[in-house]
Design a protein around this motif. Structure first.
Motif, mmCIF file in Angstrom:
data_model
loop_
_atom_site.group_PDB
_atom_site.id
_atom_site.type_symbol
_atom_site.label_atom_id
_atom_site.label_comp_id
_atom_site.label_asym_id
_atom_site.label_seq_id
_atom_site.Cartn_x
_atom_site.Cartn_y
_atom_site.Cartn_z
ATOM 1 N N UNK A 11 0.823 -1.201 0.000
ATOM 2 C CA UNK A 11 0.000 0.000 0.000
ATOM 3 C C UNK A 11 0.860 1.254 0.000
ATOM 4 N N UNK A 12 1.987 1.186 -0.690
ATOM 5 C CA UNK A 12 2.952 2.298 -0.695
ATOM 6 C C UNK A 12 2.310 3.600 -1.147
ATOM 7 N N UNK A 13 1.554 3.547 -2.245
ATOM 8 C CA UNK A 13 0.969 4.771 -2.762
ATOM 9 C C UNK A 13 -0.009 5.374 -1.770
ATOM 10 N N UNK A 14 -0.733 4.495 -1.060
ATOM 11 C CA UNK A 14 -1.691 4.989 -0.075
ATOM 12 C C UNK A 14 -0.970 5.696 1.071
ATOM 13 N N UNK A 15 0.170 5.171 1.487
ATOM 14 C CA UNK A 15 0.943 5.780 2.580
ATOM 15 C C UNK A 15 1.424 7.148 2.180
ATOM 16 N N UNK A 16 2.022 7.240 0.974
ATOM 17 C CA UNK A 16 2.577 8.517 0.522
ATOM 18 C C UNK A 16 1.478 9.553 0.365
ATOM 19 N N UNK A 17 0.308 9.113 -0.122
ATOM 20 C CA UNK A 17 -0.815 10.039 -0.238
ATOM 21 C C UNK A 17 -1.223 10.545 1.139
ATOM 22 N N UNK A 18 -1.226 9.651 2.127
ATOM 23 C CA UNK A 18 -1.594 10.050 3.483
ATOM 24 C C UNK A 18 -0.599 11.027 4.073
ATOM 25 N N UNK A 19 0.677 10.860 3.684
ATOM 26 C CA UNK A 19 1.702 11.762 4.210
ATOM 27 C C UNK A 19 1.500 13.191 3.728
ATOM 28 N N UNK A 20 0.924 13.345 2.546
ATOM 29 C CA UNK A 20 0.759 14.674 1.973
ATOM 30 C C UNK A 20 -0.535 15.328 2.413
ATOM 31 N N UNK A 21 -1.409 14.584 3.082
ATOM 32 C CA UNK A 21 -2.687 15.123 3.529
ATOM 33 C C UNK A 21 -2.542 15.665 4.940
ATOM 34 N N UNK A 23 -5.357 17.533 6.272
ATOM 35 C CA UNK A 23 -6.688 17.832 6.739
ATOM 36 C C UNK A 23 -7.357 16.560 7.195
ATOM 37 N N UNK A 24 -8.262 16.731 8.194
ATOM 38 C CA UNK A 24 -8.994 15.576 8.693
ATOM 39 C C UNK A 24 -8.156 14.783 9.653
ATOM 40 N N UNK A 25 -8.777 14.242 10.681
ATOM 41 C CA UNK A 25 -8.042 13.486 11.676
ATOM 42 C C UNK A 25 -8.940 12.458 12.302
ATOM 43 N N UNK A 104 -6.642 -4.979 16.035
ATOM 44 C CA UNK A 104 -8.035 -5.315 15.780
ATOM 45 C C UNK A 104 -8.902 -4.052 15.679
ATOM 46 N N UNK A 105 -8.609 -3.064 16.523
ATOM 47 C CA UNK A 105 -9.425 -1.849 16.557
ATOM 48 C C UNK A 105 -8.720 -0.650 15.928
ATOM 49 N N UNK A 106 -7.604 -0.888 15.238
ATOM 50 C CA UNK A 106 -6.794 0.168 14.603
ATOM 51 C C UNK A 106 -6.637 1.387 15.525
ATOM 52 N N UNK A 107 -6.118 1.122 16.710
ATOM 53 C CA UNK A 107 -5.976 2.169 17.728
ATOM 54 C C UNK A 107 -4.551 2.203 18.263
ATOM 55 N N UNK A 108 -3.960 3.404 18.253
ATOM 56 C CA UNK A 108 -2.655 3.616 18.865
ATOM 57 C C UNK A 108 -2.865 3.969 20.336
ATOM 58 N N UNK A 165 -6.823 4.749 13.349
ATOM 59 C CA UNK A 165 -5.553 4.962 12.662
ATOM 60 C C UNK A 165 -5.048 3.632 12.095
ATOM 61 N N UNK A 166 -5.299 3.335 10.813
ATOM 62 C CA UNK A 166 -4.690 2.142 10.211
ATOM 63 C C UNK A 166 -3.176 2.221 10.321
ATOM 64 N N UNK A 167 -2.530 1.082 10.412
ATOM 65 C CA UNK A 167 -1.087 1.060 10.618
ATOM 66 C C UNK A 167 -0.357 1.788 9.498
ATOM 67 N N UNK A 168 -0.911 1.720 8.259
ATOM 68 C CA UNK A 168 -0.263 2.423 7.149
ATOM 69 C C UNK A 168 -0.257 3.935 7.372
ATOM 70 N N UNK A 169 -1.333 4.454 7.943
ATOM 71 C CA UNK A 169 -1.427 5.896 8.161
ATOM 72 C C UNK A 169 -0.467 6.356 9.257
ATOM 73 N N UNK A 170 -0.242 5.502 10.247
ATOM 74 C CA UNK A 170 0.683 5.854 11.316
ATOM 75 C C UNK A 170 2.111 5.994 10.812
ATOM 76 N N UNK A 171 2.425 5.320 9.686
ATOM 77 C CA UNK A 171 3.772 5.423 9.138
ATOM 78 C C UNK A 171 4.117 6.854 8.728
#
Length: 362
Positions: A11-21, A23-25, A104-108, A165-171
């Motif tokens: 999901x590399x492209x999804x991670x990089x897209x998230x890094x540039x965003x 807005x929204x939390x 399981x609950x995508x929670x940090x 927070x999906x693990x990819x977004x936390x990256x």
């Protein structure tokens, strides 16, 4: 673990897209309860920094993905603005915290445990510390611990949950812990902060950290060594500007052209101005300049000295590097150390009191 990291790669492209965003939390919240249990005294560094994680993925067969190198470099470049790899310029204490991830609950899950050896920000020789928490680059949503009164070694033992927070977004997130000293009558004083890029943390290991706090970058204007002396017999107040160190660079050559401007004030009224000579292309000028002012004893507690370190500019407007306000009343001073310096001068007449002061940006 390999499955988790393979998901990151795929999901590399999804991670990089998230890094540039920015807005929204996802929702972040702190429950009323606190974490319990003994706090291990030793510090523990993350067992798998980012580059080692990527090596492990390659060993598991996923490292051949062509976007892997780009993902690693891209992640680092986007968080570099928040990272200071240098050693702390001064000791402002340490903070102990731990991280855990609920897959399981995508929670940090963040537990802020304790601090130690924090600097005293109040005249009582203590501080009232609390921690402000953000997941950068999102600065709008922030959480705070409770304030611990009159202590330099606080124990917070509080738990915060960052849900959705999906693990990819936390990256693409950087954990920012900023310790403040609460002040009832003025703006809270910054004690120090820590930045931790989550792409460098193996959350499956439930890591625990002792991290040295660093003075906030925006407050690093440099320091000024001054002396104060008051002679009640002839009503002479003497300020000596000895030298400065580690001044903030204001010119494109990485230097400044510093000089110091001093105003004697009574209340908010400026009475008398003095200036030092200009020192070219240096961040560590030696001024050795002395100014004397006539201040009657009955007014010594009402007056103040506004000391501004300036950068001289031949073309544009001279720019403020940093300032301190030496005053007898804490509500008028820019900090506890300046007020203490003034009070020491009064309680020890005819003695020269020398002290370093950290310059403030405003």
């Amino acid at each position: 673990m390999y499955l988790f990291m393979s998901s990151v790669v795929n999901n590399c492209e999804q991670i990089i897209r998230a890094q540039l965003e920015t807005t929204g939390s996802p929702q972040a919240k702190s429950p009323a309860g606190s974490s319990a249990g003994a706090i291990p005294p030793e510090a523990r560094t993350p067992t798998a920094p980012a580059n080692k994680q990527l090596q492990n993925v390659k060993g598991g067969g996923a490292g051949d993905h062509p976007s892997m190198a780009f993902l690693q470099n891209r992640s680092i470049s986007l968080v570099d603005m928040y990272i200071d790899n240098s050693e702390p310029s001064e000791n402002v204490g340490q903070i102990h915290f731990s991280l855990e991830y609920d897959f399981q609950n995508t929670t940090l899950i963040l537990r802020i445990l304790q601090g130690k050896e924090l600097p005293a920000k109040d005249l009582s020789g203590t501080s009232d510390p609390y921690v402000r928490v953000t997941l950068l680059p999102d600065k709008k949503h922030r959480l705070e611990t409770k304030i611990k009164r009159r202590t330099l070694n606080p124990r917070w033992n509080e738990t915060f949950y960052f849900e959705g927070f999906p693990i990819q977004k936390l990256q693409s997130r950087v954990l920012h812990l900023h310790v403040f000293d609460y002040d009832r009558f003025s703006r809270d004083d910054s004690i120090g902060e820590v930045f931790l890029p989550l792409c460098q943390v193996d959350l499956s290991e439930k890591p625990s950290f002792w991290k040295a706090l660093k003075p906030p970058a925006k407050d690093k204007c440099g320091e000024l060594l001054t002396s104060l002396c008051y002679h009640p017999s002839n009503s002479i107040l003497t300020l000596t500007l000895l030298k400065a160190r580690n001044l903030k660079a204001k010119d494109i050559n990485g230097k400044s052209d510093p000089y110091v401007k001093v105003w004697l004030q009574f209340g908010d009224k400026r009475i008398e101005k003095r200036k030092t000579a200009i020192f070219k292309c240096t961040l560590n000028p030696v001024f050795n300049d002395t100014f004397s002012f006539n201040v009657p004893w009955e007014k010594i507690r009402e007056c103040s000295l506004d000391v501004m370190v300036m950068d001289f500019d031949n073309i544009g407007r001279n720019e403020l590097i940093g300032r301190i306000l030496l005053a007898g009343k804490s509500k008028n001073g820019s900090g506890a150390s300046e007020t203490k310096h003034w009070q020491d001068m009064i309680t020890k007449p005819r003695q020269t009191i020398v002290q370093w002061h950290r310059l403030k940006p405003e």
